[in-house]
Design an enzyme around this catalytic site. Structure first.
Site, short mmCIF file in Angstrom:
data_model
loop_
_atom_site.label_atom_id
_atom_site.label_comp_id
_atom_site.label_asym_id
_atom_site.label_seq_id
_atom_site.Cartn_x
_atom_site.Cartn_y
_atom_site.Cartn_z
N SER A 144 0.75 -1.77 -0.34
CA SER A 144 0.42 -0.23 0.10
C SER A 144 0.80 1.76 0.19
O SER A 144 0.45 1.86 -0.53
CB SER A 144 -0.59 0.05 1.02
N ASP B 246 -3.20 6.66 11.20
CA ASP B 246 -3.53 4.61 11.46
C ASP B 246 -1.97 3.82 11.42
O ASP B 246 -2.29 2.96 12.21
CB ASP B 246 -4.15 4.35 9.79
N HIS C 25 0.72 4.26 7.54
CA HIS C 25 0.68 4.87 5.62
C HIS C 25 1.17 6.16 5.82
O HIS C 25 1.26 6.73 6.40
CB HIS C 25 -0.57 4.94 5.08
#
Length: 265
Positions: A25, A230, A233
């Site tokens: 990601s 979070d 990321h």
């Protein structure tokens, strides 16, 4: 007449310097992706930093349908389709290398939440990546030469001691397989040492990434770059910084090497 037109089209698009963008990601990009306050859905805020500005004459992206188009954020929107994509490191990297590299062709392949075992030869992710890279090289609308693979992955391998223990060997196998299947035994690999992870073995993965001793494999360290709320990321600005770090690594280690690339895959 058709042959003549095809020739003209190829002349209009000089040979591209092709860079593979792969991993999970943080390579696909989650910069600027936030959860909507009124629903559970996530969306990208649409903010494109100046360093990520499109350059339709010099920076291209291979679409999911294997066509070149002017590259713009989010680079992985049709590749990492199960998640919402935002800003990753690819555009800031491309803008930083284009002066030296000329025409840049980005081949996005990253998919969020993927562990290293999901990139083994024979898996859908691996075979699709190889197919995309070969298509980029031989594209009848203007192909190019593969210059490097940028790899940012490992967060999904931090949860189990066994996965962390196996990571270095699996990453070395991945590199050997990519080089063999693209017929590029010295293909430069620039990997990112992770800054975060799903589990408690982040440092073990980082040690494997930074300690790898393969030829033409270098590592840049994402630790210290700003993370989103979070804690997993990179923020948009951190992705811009990472793109520049990857560009510096490429330009200082590989840009002058003529033996590192080829179009014969």
């Amino acid at each position: 007449m058709e042959l003549h037109n095809s020739t003209q089209r190829n002349e209009a698009q000089p040979t591209k310097h092709i860079f593979i963008l792969s991993g999970q990601s943080n390579m696909a990009g989650r910069g600027g992706v936030n959860r909507d306050h009124h629903s559970k859905h996530k969306h990208w805020d649409g903010v494109v930093p100046p360093e990520c500005t499109p350059d339709p004459s010099n920076i291209f992206r291979l679409t999911a349908h294997l066509r070149w188009e002017a590259a713009r954020e989010p680079l992985h929107h049709d590749i990492d389709t199960k998640k919402v994509c935002g800003v990753g490191p690819g555009m800031s990297f491309a803008n930083a290398v284009k002066e030296r590299a000329g025409i840049v062709g980005l081949v996005p392949c990253a998919v969020g939440g993927t562990a290293i075992k999901e990139w083994e030869r024979g898996t859908h992710l691996y075979e699709n990546m190889i197919k995309r890279v070969k298509a980029a090289v031989h594209h009848n609308g203007g192909g190019g030469e593969i210059k490097a693979m940028l790899w940012y992955q490992g967060e999904s391998d931090t949860s189990s001691h066994k996965d962390a223990e196996c990571y270095e060997a699996k990453m070395e196998t991945l590199i050997k397989n990519v080089r063999a299947d693209l017929n590029l035994p010295s293909l430069p690999i620039i990997q990112v040492a992770i800054a975060s992870g799903d589990g408690k073995y982040v440092e073990k993965i980082r040690e494997a990434q930074m300690g790898m001793k393969m030829e033409n494999v270098v590592c840049v360290d994402a630790k210290g770059l700003q993370l989103k709320e979070d804690h997993l990321h990179l923020t948009t600005q951190a992705q811009v910084q990472l793109g520049h770090m990857l560009a510096d690594a490429y330009l200082s280690n590989f840009a002058s090497s003529s033996s590192s690339s080829s179009s014969s895959v």
